[in-house]
Every structure is written in structure tokens, then in C-alpha cells.
Scaffold this active site. Structure first.
Site, PDB file in Angstrom:
ATOM      1  N   GLY A  14       0.784  -1.228   0.000  1.00 26.38           N
ATOM      2  CA  GLY A  14       0.000   0.000   0.000  1.00 26.38           C
ATOM      3  C   GLY A  14       0.815   1.277   0.000  1.00 26.38           C
ATOM      4  O   GLY A  14       0.297   2.334   0.368  1.00 26.38           O
ATOM      5  N   SER A  15       2.071   1.219  -0.446  1.00 27.32           N
ATOM      6  CA  SER A  15       2.863   2.451  -0.404  1.00 27.32           C
ATOM      7  C   SER A  15       2.320   3.492  -1.394  1.00 27.32           C
ATOM      8  O   SER A  15       2.382   4.700  -1.127  1.00 27.32           O
ATOM      9  CB  SER A  15       4.347   2.168  -0.651  1.00 27.32           C
ATOM     10  OG  SER A  15       4.564   1.743  -1.969  1.00 27.32           O
ATOM     11  N   MET A  32      -3.639  -7.471  -7.233  1.00 28.89           N
ATOM     12  CA  MET A  32      -3.019  -8.593  -7.940  1.00 28.89           C
ATOM     13  C   MET A  32      -4.019  -9.488  -8.665  1.00 28.89           C
ATOM     14  O   MET A  32      -3.767 -10.675  -8.845  1.00 28.89           O
ATOM     15  CB  MET A  32      -2.182  -9.417  -6.953  1.00 28.89           C
ATOM     16  CG  MET A  32      -1.054  -8.634  -6.302  1.00 28.89           C
ATOM     17  SD  MET A  32       0.067  -7.876  -7.511  1.00 28.89           S
ATOM     18  CE  MET A  32       0.982  -9.327  -8.023  1.00 28.89           C
ATOM     19  N   ARG A  33      -5.145  -8.925  -9.079  1.00 32.96           N
ATOM     20  CA  ARG A  33      -6.122  -9.711  -9.844  1.00 32.96           C
ATOM     21  C   ARG A  33      -6.541  -8.964 -11.100  1.00 32.96           C
ATOM     22  O   ARG A  33      -6.634  -7.731 -11.079  1.00 32.96           O
ATOM     23  CB  ARG A  33      -7.342 -10.026  -8.986  1.00 32.96           C
ATOM     24  CG  ARG A  33      -6.990 -11.021  -7.887  1.00 32.96           C
ATOM     25  CD  ARG A  33      -8.112 -11.228  -6.925  1.00 32.96           C
ATOM     26  NE  ARG A  33      -7.610 -11.964  -5.772  1.00 32.96           N
ATOM     27  CZ  ARG A  33      -7.621 -13.279  -5.661  1.00 32.96           C
ATOM     28  NH1 ARG A  33      -8.162 -14.025  -6.591  1.00 32.96           N
ATOM     29  NH2 ARG A  33      -7.099 -13.870  -4.591  1.00 32.96           N
ATOM     30  N   ASN A  84      -4.178   2.063 -13.396  1.00 31.36           N
ATOM     31  CA  ASN A  84      -3.207   1.205 -12.704  1.00 31.36           C
ATOM     32  C   ASN A  84      -1.832   1.850 -12.820  1.00 31.36           C
ATOM     33  O   ASN A  84      -1.577   2.627 -13.739  1.00 31.36           O
ATOM     34  CB  ASN A  84      -3.185  -0.179 -13.376  1.00 31.36           C
ATOM     35  CG  ASN A  84      -2.231  -1.135 -12.687  1.00 31.36           C
ATOM     36  OD1 ASN A  84      -2.185  -1.201 -11.453  1.00 31.36           O
ATOM     37  ND2 ASN A  84      -1.462  -1.884 -13.459  1.00 31.36           N
ATOM     38  N   HIS A 136       2.257   0.665 -13.002  1.00 33.83           N
ATOM     39  CA  HIS A 136       3.091  -0.520 -13.250  1.00 33.83           C
ATOM     40  C   HIS A 136       4.561  -0.092 -13.218  1.00 33.83           C
ATOM     41  O   HIS A 136       4.910   0.955 -13.783  1.00 33.83           O
ATOM     42  CB  HIS A 136       2.735  -1.123 -14.622  1.00 33.83           C
ATOM     43  CG  HIS A 136       3.545  -2.332 -14.937  1.00 33.83           C
ATOM     44  ND1 HIS A 136       3.298  -3.557 -14.352  1.00 33.83           N
ATOM     45  CD2 HIS A 136       4.623  -2.517 -15.746  1.00 33.83           C
ATOM     46  CE1 HIS A 136       4.183  -4.439 -14.807  1.00 33.83           C
ATOM     47  NE2 HIS A 136       4.993  -3.829 -15.647  1.00 33.83           N
TER      48      HIS A 136
HETATM   49  C1  GRF Z   1       3.798  -1.109  -7.306  1.00 34.43           C
HETATM   50  O1  GRF Z   1       5.151  -1.261  -7.588  1.00 34.43           O
HETATM   51  C2  GRF Z   1       2.989  -1.024  -8.571  1.00 34.43           C
HETATM   52  O2  GRF Z   1       3.731  -0.559  -9.643  1.00 34.43           O
HETATM   53  C3  GRF Z   1       2.584  -2.448  -8.825  1.00 34.43           C
HETATM   54  O3  GRF Z   1       2.390  -2.989  -7.553  1.00 34.43           O
HETATM   55  C4  GRF Z   1       3.221  -2.327  -6.628  1.00 34.43           C
HETATM   56  C5  GRF Z   1       2.383  -1.975  -5.451  1.00 34.43           C
HETATM   57  O4  GRF Z   1       3.174  -1.482  -4.406  1.00 34.43           O
HETATM   58  N1  GRF Z   1       1.404  -2.506  -9.651  1.00 34.43           N
HETATM   59  P1  GRF Z   1       2.485  -0.833  -3.141  1.00 34.43           P
HETATM   60  O5  GRF Z   1       1.523  -1.870  -2.575  1.00 34.43           O
HETATM   61  O6  GRF Z   1       1.782   0.403  -3.590  1.00 34.43           O
HETATM   62  O7  GRF Z   1       3.609  -0.559  -2.203  1.00 34.43           O
END
Ligand code: GRF
Length: 194
Positions: A14-15, A94-95, A111, A113
Site C-alpha cells: 500500500g505504499s 493482484m487480480r 493502474n 506498473h
Molecule cells: C507497485 O510497484 C505497482 O507498480 C505495482 O504494484 C506495486 C504496489 O506497491 N502494480 P504498493 O503496494 O503500492 O507498495
């Protein structure tokens, strides 16, 4: 400027969610965090939502590993609508989303990435970039469609790959770029819809 209602979905740390909630609190992002939803019951992203007093929920995903059960996905649509969400923000969710969500929120799901798409889709994209001998990688914010890490690109931020980078040091710098880019892109979308 109209304040967009955000529904943040995530499965992990969740960063990026934290960066978005901090930007809202700092007044640099004119959006409302309506709800944070996770498919993982003990995901830290839910703790972050609680820390910022944002309504939050665990959504049991059902029997599949990479997508939601269709009835669960319809329930997710209901939850987001009930919460007043205008824009769905995937932050480490993750889905793969399917018809119920894509039809309910057309061009309203984004999203982030950790690569310069279309290069290096899939997991641990910064490791892929390092292994490929790239000198530059970065992160991408894109609209979500029915394919993984695919869909119209909204914005990208480059991150140099340094000669002595490890996967960990590179990942840390990519995440710093993500935390700047994601709130800035959402702020742009808020400005567009005002
Ligand atoms: C991030 O690196 C994002 O690019 C990818 O998943 C990660 C999520 O990180 N889709 P966080 O949970 O926001 O720390």
C-alpha cells in the site's frame, strides 16, 4: 476543480495508496478517498486506510487465484458505487478485472506498473529491466483493460538504471517515482473532469 471520488484497490503493502492519501491530506490532490478495498484480509494497505480514517473493506475473492469470482466482482461494483467512487485506482491489486468492473467503470479504472510499458509487463518488472541490460526504466500509469498491464498509457516517469544497481536499489528508486507520479496523474484527471 471537481473533487473526484477515489476507490483504491490493493493486495499488499500500500505504499502508493499512502502516497495518494498523503497528497490528499496535503491539499495537492483535490480528490476524496471514498474507500480502500483489498482481496487480502491482512494486507497492510487496509491498515494504511485505517490510519487515514478512510472507509475500508476486505473482499473475499473466491476460488480463483488471478481474478475475482464473477459474483464477487459484481459485489465489488456495488461497493464502489455505494461509496460514491468516480475513479478506481489500482495500487498493487493482484487480480485481473473482468467485464463487471470494466463495464461499470469504463475508462474510469487506472493502474500503476513499475516499468516503461509496453516493455516488461508482469511481475517484478524492474528485475526484468535489469536482467535485460536496460539503462533506463521507470513506471507507467495506464487505463485498465481486460489484459494484464495493458491499456492506454496516461503518463510515464523514467528512472535511470545505475551500473551498480541491485534489484532492491532499483526497485526503491522506481517506487519513489511511482509515489510522485500516481498522485500527480490523478490530480490531472481531476482537473480534466472539472
Ligand atoms: C507497485 O510497484 C505497482 O507498480 C505495482 O504494484 C506495486 C504496489 O506497491 N502494480 P504498493 O503496494 O503500492 O507498495
Amino acid at each position: 476543480m471537481k473533487s473526484l471520488g477515489l476507490g483504491i484497490l490493493g493486495s499488499g503493502r500500500g505504499s502508493n495508496c499512502r502516497a495518494i492519501l498523503e497528497a490528499i491530506r496535503a491539499g495537492t490532490l483535490p480528490a476524496r478517498a471514498c474507500v480502500v478495498i483489498s482481496d487480502v484480509i491482512d494486507a497492510p494497505i487496509l491498515d494504511i486506510a485505517r490510519e487515514f480514517s478512510v472507509p475500508n473493506a476486505y473482499l473475499p475473492p473466491g476460488q480463483f487465484r488471478t481474478r475475482l469470482e464473477p459474483n464477487v466482482e459484481s459485489e465489488l461494483v456495488r461497493m464502489l458505487r455505494d461509496a460514491g467512487v468516480d475513479l478506481v485506482v489500482l495500487a498493487g491489486f493482484m487480480r485481473v478485472l473482468k467485464a463487471p468492473m470494466l463495464e461499470a467503470f469504463p475508462r474510469r479504472i487506472i493502474n500503476i506498473h513499475p516499468s516503461l510499458l509496453p516493455k516488461f509487463q508482469g511481475l517484478q518488472a524492474w528485475k526484468q529491466a535489469l536482467a535485460a541490460g536496460e539503462t533506463v526504466t521507470g513506471c507507467t500509469v495506464h487505463y485498465v483493460d481486460d489484459k494484464i498491464d495493458h491499456g492506454d498509457i496516461i503518463a510515464q516517469r523514467q528512472v535511470p538504471i545505475l551500473p551498480n544497481d541491485s534489484a532492491e536499489t532499483l526497485h526503491a528508486r522506481v517506487q519513489i517515482a511511482e509515489h510522485e507520479l500516481y498522485p500527480a496523474v490523478i490530480a490531472q484527471l481531476c482537473a480534466k473532469t472539472s
